[in-house]
Design an enzyme around this catalytic site. Sequence first.
Site, mmCIF file in Angstrom:
data_model
loop_
_atom_site.group_PDB
_atom_site.id
_atom_site.type_symbol
_atom_site.label_atom_id
_atom_site.label_comp_id
_atom_site.label_asym_id
_atom_site.label_seq_id
_atom_site.Cartn_x
_atom_site.Cartn_y
_atom_site.Cartn_z
ATOM 1 N N GLY A 178 7.545 24.467 3.129
ATOM 2 C CA GLY A 178 6.208 24.207 3.650
ATOM 3 C C GLY A 178 5.347 22.492 3.404
ATOM 4 C CG ASP A 226 4.202 24.301 -4.780
ATOM 5 O OD1 ASP A 226 3.330 25.298 -4.523
ATOM 6 O OD2 ASP A 226 4.956 24.873 -3.494
HETATM 7 P P1 ADP Z 1 10.734 23.702 0.637
HETATM 8 O O1 ADP Z 1 11.248 22.917 0.920
HETATM 9 O O2 ADP Z 1 9.656 23.858 1.403
HETATM 10 O O3 ADP Z 1 11.008 24.552 -0.686
HETATM 11 P P2 ADP Z 1 11.955 26.521 2.068
HETATM 12 O O4 ADP Z 1 12.516 27.222 0.421
HETATM 13 O O5 ADP Z 1 11.525 27.525 3.225
HETATM 14 O O6 ADP Z 1 11.069 25.280 2.026
HETATM 15 O O7 ADP Z 1 13.337 25.408 3.059
HETATM 16 C C1 ADP Z 1 12.830 24.971 4.004
HETATM 17 C C2 ADP Z 1 14.537 25.765 4.560
HETATM 18 O O8 ADP Z 1 15.405 24.710 3.603
HETATM 19 C C3 ADP Z 1 15.456 26.691 5.021
HETATM 20 O O9 ADP Z 1 14.054 27.176 6.746
HETATM 21 C C4 ADP Z 1 16.801 26.247 5.306
HETATM 22 O O10 ADP Z 1 16.830 26.006 6.658
HETATM 23 C C5 ADP Z 1 16.478 25.513 4.523
HETATM 24 N N1 ADP Z 1 17.832 25.766 3.037
HETATM 25 C C6 ADP Z 1 16.931 26.200 2.470
HETATM 26 N N2 ADP Z 1 17.696 27.398 1.252
HETATM 27 C C7 ADP Z 1 18.930 26.989 0.998
HETATM 28 C C8 ADP Z 1 20.783 27.033 1.290
HETATM 29 N N3 ADP Z 1 20.314 28.016 -0.213
HETATM 30 N N4 ADP Z 1 21.312 26.465 1.665
HETATM 31 C C9 ADP Z 1 20.588 25.858 3.307
HETATM 32 N N5 ADP Z 1 19.622 25.612 3.566
HETATM 33 C C10 ADP Z 1 18.672 26.195 2.572
#
Ligand code: ADP
Length: 328
Positions: free
Chosen positions: A15, A132
């Site tokens: 985000g 957040d």
């Molecule tokens: P934020 O960083 O804002 O919490 P997301 O949860 O969408 O946003 O995560 C962003 C990106 O980080 C995902 O699109 C993915 O590429 C990577 N990511 C998230 N969770 C994992 C995971 N469990 N393992 C590996 N990469 C991850």
Amino acid sequence: MGNNLKHIGVLTSGGDAPGMNAAIRAVVRACTHYDLKVSGIHEGYQGLIDGNFQELDARAVAHIINRGGTMLKSARCMEFRSKEGREKAYEQAKKQGLDALVVIGGDGSFTGASLFSKEFDIPVVGIPGTIDNDIYGTDYTIGFDTALNTVVDAIDKIRDTATSHNRLFFIECMGRDAGFIALNAGIAGGATEILIPEDDKEVDDVVAKLKASRDAKKSSNIVLVAEGDQLGGDVFKLARDAGERLPGYDIRVSVLGHIQRGGSPTCSDRVLGSRLGVAAIEQLMSGHSGIMVGLRNDTVTTETLHDAITKKPGINRNLMHVAEIVSL
Ligand code: ADP
């Protein structure tokens, strides 16, 4: 500071949050200051896999500190969730001659960063960027303060119409699984009731509070609901359920939505992004990896990425106490 670093990559992921540009700018200018090459990687981990790199210099990040969003763009990348995807990212990093990586993002991005730094011999430092404020190891994440001010501004505007018509508004704000935005903005915006996931209020409590508010002759009422609250999952249903037991109340619902992510970053977010961007480069130069830089008690600190994503930052109980008193 002794080190073997020559070329650092920086990306924004997950985000977007106002102030990410300030962090990118600080990373780039710290690299220039320390005579390091720096590449911006477009569209988060997807750009790392695809080789969507752009070499940046100090002038390339001019006039971005005041802009919301992220000049590098952000993305959600499914491929990076798999070991094969991260292998591709590593191959690309080597091909581009990257010696280290700075990841600006939230807990999902840090989960990916933590895995990547453990699986491959490439140092990674995280910078917490999310509206957040739900990351352990920092008092504030980049974007939180701007989002708070956006929510308070929206509440003030809704209050004008609420007061003119003696209305009750249920307002839903963001925050994912945490109530930091709702609790702070609720106090600042004068909410009668604040519903957050860290608390366990029922519809009964909301109704009782609103009845007391009527007895106290309040002319308008705002109930601020965090999206992650158990009652906030469907704010329209909550408004209907409460409304059935509050005859005579003219009720409206407002879901603030994506306006909370946008806008010019506040001074606090610009300064935070600048401090953490410089700190990330200095940590890499000192040989650190698998960590996040953060701010505690106005001092730049570090936390392991593992703890940043597995530990929960606690809600400030004193703020809940204050909210109860000042909403009378
Ligand atoms: P934020 O960083 O804002 O919490 P997301 O949860 O969408 O946003 O995560 C962003 C990106 O980080 C995902 O699109 C993915 O590429 C990577 N990511 C998230 N969770 C994992 C995971 N469990 N393992 C590996 N990469 C991850």
